[in-house]
Design an enzyme around this catalytic site. Structure first.
Site, PDB file in Angstrom:
ATOM      1  N   ASP A 102     -47.572  10.017  -6.220  1.00  0.00           N
ATOM      2  CA  ASP A 102     -46.424   9.599  -7.033  1.00  0.00           C
ATOM      3  C   ASP A 102     -46.602   8.160  -7.517  1.00  0.00           C
ATOM      4  O   ASP A 102     -45.925   7.734  -8.452  1.00  0.00           O
ATOM      5  CB  ASP A 102     -45.093   9.779  -6.293  1.00  0.00           C
ATOM      6  CG  ASP A 102     -45.066   9.168  -4.911  1.00  0.00           C
ATOM      7  OD1 ASP A 102     -46.128   9.080  -4.266  1.00  0.00           O
ATOM      8  OD2 ASP A 102     -43.973   8.784  -4.453  1.00  0.00           O
ATOM      9  N   ASP A 121     -43.120   2.069  -1.012  1.00  0.00           N
ATOM     10  CA  ASP A 121     -42.114   3.035  -0.563  1.00  0.00           C
ATOM     11  C   ASP A 121     -41.000   2.414   0.303  1.00  0.00           C
ATOM     12  O   ASP A 121     -39.877   2.929   0.327  1.00  0.00           O
ATOM     13  CB  ASP A 121     -42.781   4.143   0.264  1.00  0.00           C
ATOM     14  CG  ASP A 121     -43.403   5.228  -0.611  1.00  0.00           C
ATOM     15  OD1 ASP A 121     -42.966   5.397  -1.765  1.00  0.00           O
ATOM     16  OD2 ASP A 121     -44.316   5.917  -0.122  1.00  0.00           O
ATOM     17  N   TYR A 157     -33.788   8.597   2.587  1.00  0.00           N
ATOM     18  CA  TYR A 157     -35.203   8.286   2.370  1.00  0.00           C
ATOM     19  C   TYR A 157     -35.866   7.884   3.698  1.00  0.00           C
ATOM     20  O   TYR A 157     -36.934   8.379   4.060  1.00  0.00           O
ATOM     21  CB  TYR A 157     -35.308   7.145   1.350  1.00  0.00           C
ATOM     22  CG  TYR A 157     -36.697   6.919   0.861  1.00  0.00           C
ATOM     23  CD1 TYR A 157     -37.159   7.541  -0.286  1.00  0.00           C
ATOM     24  CD2 TYR A 157     -37.574   6.089   1.550  1.00  0.00           C
ATOM     25  CE1 TYR A 157     -38.446   7.344  -0.731  1.00  0.00           C
ATOM     26  CE2 TYR A 157     -38.853   5.896   1.117  1.00  0.00           C
ATOM     27  CZ  TYR A 157     -39.287   6.519  -0.030  1.00  0.00           C
ATOM     28  OH  TYR A 157     -40.575   6.335  -0.461  1.00  0.00           O
ATOM     29  N   HIS A 176     -50.348   1.906  -2.527  1.00  0.00           N
ATOM     30  CA  HIS A 176     -50.222   3.154  -1.764  1.00  0.00           C
ATOM     31  C   HIS A 176     -50.885   4.281  -2.564  1.00  0.00           C
ATOM     32  O   HIS A 176     -50.643   4.415  -3.762  1.00  0.00           O
ATOM     33  CB  HIS A 176     -48.730   3.423  -1.549  1.00  0.00           C
ATOM     34  CG  HIS A 176     -48.387   4.667  -0.820  1.00  0.00           C
ATOM     35  ND1 HIS A 176     -49.205   5.259   0.116  1.00  0.00           N
ATOM     36  CD2 HIS A 176     -47.269   5.447  -0.886  1.00  0.00           C
ATOM     37  CE1 HIS A 176     -48.600   6.342   0.587  1.00  0.00           C
ATOM     38  NE2 HIS A 176     -47.440   6.479  -0.009  1.00  0.00           N
ATOM     39  N   HIS A 190     -39.407   3.202  -5.564  1.00  0.00           N
ATOM     40  CA  HIS A 190     -38.450   4.253  -5.944  1.00  0.00           C
ATOM     41  C   HIS A 190     -37.047   3.646  -6.000  1.00  0.00           C
ATOM     42  O   HIS A 190     -36.647   2.915  -5.087  1.00  0.00           O
ATOM     43  CB  HIS A 190     -38.407   5.381  -4.904  1.00  0.00           C
ATOM     44  CG  HIS A 190     -39.686   6.125  -4.742  1.00  0.00           C
ATOM     45  ND1 HIS A 190     -40.176   6.991  -5.697  1.00  0.00           N
ATOM     46  CD2 HIS A 190     -40.577   6.146  -3.732  1.00  0.00           C
ATOM     47  CE1 HIS A 190     -41.314   7.526  -5.270  1.00  0.00           C
ATOM     48  NE2 HIS A 190     -41.585   7.021  -4.085  1.00  0.00           N
ATOM     49  N   HIS A 236     -41.855  17.099  -2.261  1.00  0.00           N
ATOM     50  CA  HIS A 236     -42.532  17.812  -1.153  1.00  0.00           C
ATOM     51  C   HIS A 236     -41.573  18.272  -0.050  1.00  0.00           C
ATOM     52  O   HIS A 236     -41.724  17.982   1.126  1.00  0.00           O
ATOM     53  CB  HIS A 236     -43.769  17.091  -0.616  1.00  0.00           C
ATOM     54  CG  HIS A 236     -43.612  15.674  -0.136  1.00  0.00           C
ATOM     55  ND1 HIS A 236     -42.687  15.284   0.786  1.00  0.00           N
ATOM     56  CD2 HIS A 236     -44.306  14.561  -0.442  1.00  0.00           C
ATOM     57  CE1 HIS A 236     -42.815  13.992   1.021  1.00  0.00           C
ATOM     58  NE2 HIS A 236     -43.782  13.533   0.287  1.00  0.00           N
ATOM     59  N   HIS A 245     -45.742   4.232   4.860  1.00  0.00           N
ATOM     60  CA  HIS A 245     -45.776   5.349   5.766  1.00  0.00           C
ATOM     61  C   HIS A 245     -47.110   6.097   5.781  1.00  0.00           C
ATOM     62  O   HIS A 245     -47.200   7.175   6.393  1.00  0.00           O
ATOM     63  CB  HIS A 245     -44.628   6.320   5.406  1.00  0.00           C
ATOM     64  CG  HIS A 245     -44.844   7.057   4.094  1.00  0.00           C
ATOM     65  ND1 HIS A 245     -44.914   8.436   4.065  1.00  0.00           N
ATOM     66  CD2 HIS A 245     -45.049   6.648   2.839  1.00  0.00           C
ATOM     67  CE1 HIS A 245     -45.107   8.839   2.802  1.00  0.00           C
ATOM     68  NE2 HIS A 245     -45.191   7.767   2.052  1.00  0.00           N
ATOM     69  N   GLU A 291     -50.571   7.603  -2.280  1.00  0.00           N
ATOM     70  CA  GLU A 291     -49.868   8.868  -2.565  1.00  0.00           C
ATOM     71  C   GLU A 291     -49.668   9.004  -4.078  1.00  0.00           C
ATOM     72  O   GLU A 291     -49.394   8.028  -4.783  1.00  0.00           O
ATOM     73  CB  GLU A 291     -48.531   8.928  -1.809  1.00  0.00           C
ATOM     74  CG  GLU A 291     -47.969  10.346  -1.807  1.00  0.00           C
ATOM     75  CD  GLU A 291     -46.882  10.577  -0.752  1.00  0.00           C
ATOM     76  OE1 GLU A 291     -46.411   9.630  -0.108  1.00  0.00           O
ATOM     77  OE2 GLU A 291     -46.512  11.767  -0.580  1.00  0.00           O
TER      78      GLU A 291
HETATM   79 FE1  FEO Z   1     -45.525   7.721  -0.130  1.00  0.00          FE
HETATM   80 FE2  FEO Z   1     -43.518   7.286  -2.902  1.00  0.00          FE
HETATM   81  O1  FEO Z   1     -45.025   7.845  -1.927  1.00  0.00           O
END
Ligand code: FEO
Length: 393
Positions: free
Chosen positions: A82, A163, A191, A78, A222, A24, A144, A80
């Site tokens: 991903d 994250d 990051y 989370h 990640h 993104h 986040h 999101e």
């Molecule tokens: Fe906030 Fe890795 O997604």
């Protein structure tokens, strides 16, 4: 496609996104991973999933260990996509599983997937026994997203913080001590600067809450798993959350006919003369997400733009909007630029710097058309003055 045991009975079963170059708007030159963790106990839990297009890769790792129908808990730290993107397919493979998430996660998952899943919302401190091991949950709102939470396994001293502490790096290695520290730190910093920076206060609260836990391994969602260098990255997070910087300067600019560039290099000379390390970034050649890594290190940030159509150049405008959203604090700022008539760019830059609460000790410099040698010398003197301030603050 092999899973990787990170603790006895606990496996990394995520996906590696070798080709990802844009997350993104954030350039991910090293790709990334989406880490999911399978905990095999009397009851089986899968903590987080992967981006939807890597579902098959994750599933093959899970299937090499267990029948997915055995999974009783699908923990969603989370929402999101991903991390939750493979939840719909995973729920269909584990039809008896309960999705465990935060209260905001429950709302978020329902909005994303419109499914009537069996959902259990947990609060900070809630526990779930898997048999020999326990999952304990801590809500970390705005680290986040509002739904963000972390999962802790006390028996293994293992934190699964999603994250937080992540890095966008695709590798076949899974642990921090198998990778190059300098690359790890650079990617962890990038990051933080691009994802976590606006939430320093919430990060501090989360770090305080987690400081009571006995942690030996941190497995984020990640990149690499911290089993050796967690104290070092924790110390870096504490500094970044406090907006602490190094005694160095960053010059960010774009130019039309070279005048603003000449001013940028005069500032560079002055700062170097004062003995301050400087990075100079041309917005035509550097991506804003890479420049943010310099921003979190630098005490002084000097931004230059010529005036175009009564404002800043679009490249500078894009950087300023991004910077304003990421909200770095406690900086010395300085604006500069050239103009033909009007000359509004410098004020526009200063308006953003003021909105961030930065200290602007020197009035911005606006030079018409082409700077002469005397004007460039004055700009260099400002660089020297700012350099002295950086060293003495
Ligand atoms: Fe906030 Fe890795 O997604």
């Amino acid at each position: 496609m092999e899973p990787v045991a990170i603790k006895p009975g606990i496996y990394w079963v995520g996906g590696i996104d070798w080709d990802l170059r844009n997350f993104h708007g954030y350039l991910t030159q090293r790709g990334t991973t989406y880490n999911a963790y399978l905990i095999i106990d009397e009851k089986v839990a899968l903590v987080d999933t992967v981006k939807h297009d890597l579902f098959d890769e994750m599933l093959s790792r899970v299937k090499s260990l267990i029948d997915p129908a055995q999974i009783e808990y699908l923990v969603s730290n989370h929402v999101e996509m991903d991390h939750s993107g493979s939840l719909p397919k995973m729920v269909s493979r584990a039809p008896h599983a309960t999705v465990v998430t935060s209260p905001q996660g429950e709302k978020g998952l329902r909005r994303h997937y419109k499914q009537d899943w069996k959902l259990s919302a947990v609060k900070s401190g809630d526990t779930l026994s898997l048999g020999k091991r326990t999952l304990q949950f801590f809500l970390t709102p705005m680290v986040h997203w509002p739904d963000s939470m972390v999962t802790y396994v006390p028996e293994e001293k293992l934190l699964l913080p999603n994250d937080a502490f992540g890095q966008h790096i695709a590798t076949s290695e899974r642990f921090d001590d198998e990778a190059c520290w300098d690359i790890l730190l650079e990617e962890a910093a990038k990051y933080y600067a691009n994802i976590v920076l606006p939430y320093g206060e919430q990060v501090k609260k989360a770090l305080d809450a987690l400081s009571t836990l006995d942690i030996a391994m941190v497995a984020p969602s990640h990149g690499l798993i911290w089993r050796t260098y967690f104290p070092k990255i924790l110390e870096a997070y504490q500094r970044w959350a406090a907006h602490e910087t190094e005694n160095r300067a960053l010059i960010v600019y774009d130019t039309m006919w070279g005048s603003t560039e000449r001013m940028a290099y005069s500032l560079l000379e002055g700062l170097e003369k004062a003995g301050v390390p400087v990075a100079i970034r041309n917005l035509k050649t550097m991506h804003i997400s890479d420049i943010m890594t310099d921003v979190i290190r630098s005490k002084a940030i000097l931004i230059g733009s010529p005036t175009l159509n009564n404002g800043v150049l679009p490249t500078v405008g894009g950087f300023l909007i991004y910077l304003k959203g990421l909200r770095p604090k406690n900086r010395i700022g300085f604006a500069f630029g050239s103009y033909g008539w009007g000359g509004q760019a410098v004020k526009e830059i200063e308006t953003i710097m003021n909105s961030l609460g930065w200290n602007l000790p020197c009035e911005g410099v606006n030079i018409q058309y082409i700077p002469d040698e005397g004007e460039l010398q004055e700009v260099k003197e400002i660089g020297k003055k700012l350099g002295a301030m950086i060293k003495n603050e």
